[in-house]
Scaffold this motif. Sequence first.
Motif, PDB file in Angstrom:
ATOM      1  N   ARG A 113     103.497 -14.617 108.945  1.00 36.65           N
ATOM      2  CA  ARG A 113     103.779 -14.393 107.478  1.00 36.65           C
ATOM      3  C   ARG A 113     103.972 -12.877 107.386  1.00 36.65           C
ATOM      4  NH1 ARG A 113     100.087 -18.505 107.442  1.00 36.65           N
ATOM      5  NH2 ARG A 113     100.903 -20.801 106.696  1.00 36.65           N
ATOM      6  N   ASN A 123     111.790 -13.331 101.824  1.00 37.58           N
ATOM      7  CA  ASN A 123     112.103 -14.304 101.218  1.00 37.58           C
ATOM      8  C   ASN A 123     113.386 -14.281 100.688  1.00 37.58           C
ATOM      9  OD1 ASN A 123     112.085 -16.348  98.844  1.00 37.58           O
ATOM     10  ND2 ASN A 123     110.031 -16.181  98.850  1.00 37.58           N
ATOM     11  N   LYS A 179     115.047 -15.581  98.261  1.00 32.27           N
ATOM     12  CA  LYS A 179     115.019 -15.805  96.723  1.00 32.27           C
ATOM     13  C   LYS A 179     114.978 -14.216  96.181  1.00 32.27           C
ATOM     14  CE  LYS A 179     113.206 -20.381  96.673  1.00 32.27           C
ATOM     15  NZ  LYS A 179     112.198 -21.096  96.119  1.00 32.27           N
ATOM     16  N   GLU A 219     107.177 -10.132 101.640  1.00 28.19           N
ATOM     17  CA  GLU A 219     108.337 -11.201 101.886  1.00 28.19           C
ATOM     18  C   GLU A 219     109.096 -11.056 100.492  1.00 28.19           C
ATOM     19  OE1 GLU A 219     106.126 -14.732 102.357  1.00 28.19           O
ATOM     20  OE2 GLU A 219     105.893 -14.384 104.802  1.00 28.19           O
ATOM     21  N   LEU A 220     108.452 -10.723  99.473  1.00 19.94           N
ATOM     22  CA  LEU A 220     109.309 -10.260  98.360  1.00 19.94           C
ATOM     23  C   LEU A 220     109.741  -8.916  98.289  1.00 19.94           C
ATOM     24  CD1 LEU A 220     107.066 -12.531  95.634  1.00 19.94           C
ATOM     25  CD2 LEU A 220     109.159 -13.320  96.808  1.00 19.94           C
ATOM     26  N   LYS A 234     105.112 -15.360  92.845  1.00 20.75           N
ATOM     27  CA  LYS A 234     106.441 -16.071  93.108  1.00 20.75           C
ATOM     28  C   LYS A 234     106.939 -16.439  91.734  1.00 20.75           C
ATOM     29  CE  LYS A 234     104.815 -17.886  97.531  1.00 20.75           C
ATOM     30  NZ  LYS A 234     104.466 -19.159  98.529  1.00 20.75           N
ATOM     31  N   ALA A 256     109.982 -14.058  92.718  1.00 16.49           N
ATOM     32  CA  ALA A 256     110.816 -14.635  93.347  1.00 16.49           C
ATOM     33  C   ALA A 256     111.972 -15.408  92.705  1.00 16.49           C
ATOM     34  CB  ALA A 256     110.048 -15.802  94.248  1.00 16.49           C
TER      35      ALA A 256
END
Length: 258
Positions: A142, A147, A149, A180-181, A254, A258
């Motif tokens: 992770r 990500n 999105k 990740e974002l 998220k 996201a």
Amino acid sequence: MVMHQIKVLQALASSITEGGRGVSGTAFPKQPEKALQLYEFEGSPFCRRVREVMSLLNLDYEVYPCPKGGQKYRKVVQEKGGKKQFPFFIDKNTGIEMYESQDIIHYLFKHYGRTGKTPTKFSTYPKIPVVAFVGTLINGARGVWINEKSIQREAPAQLLELWGFEASPFTRVVRGVLTELELPFIFHNVPKERWQDMGPALLRLKPGKYEPLKGGKREKVIEIMGRDIQVPYLVDPNTGVKMFESEKIVKYLKQQYA
């Protein structure tokens, strides 16, 4: 709920592989006037080395996440340093910009450590970070990739703020999502300053009411949180949100970004 707890257990196992690095830190850090900046990504074993030292020195810093496939800050590092290599560290107090985790670690101890010298266990890292890499795998890799999105979304106007410390498994889960974002944030280190701080917020080694070290950084943080120390703690100045609990923070990030 179950999936989140599994992620926390993986993060805990990942922290254990590092033998306790990133848990404790000085109560009286030499925090510079201008914010330190770190371009990195959570799943990088080399970046992890630097974050561990930042927790030991109890330094706050700005994080600009650079996951693989990221579109925002990887190109900034390319423009500033000439290559996409991580971590990339900037200290506006001295004008330094540098790559290489070991060089950054030496620099941090020289300028922000108590003696100006790098302790032996932080100056003899193996060239191949096998242990930290295993920790990344245990953590499900992770915080390594973007990500999808979030690629087309602009970064928020103001940096989010996160309180925690490197080895906190609950904090690690949140940092992975922030990476990740591609959400930039200020990381406020709140490591354990003495043995009385050890253990989860509700089950510390020292029984009874928690009392932070007088004059220490944790004492000041309690005033910010309005309660006993508990991490992670997120503040989003873009929306006015302030919250504890890693699962709630992950859900919020998220839904919002996201």
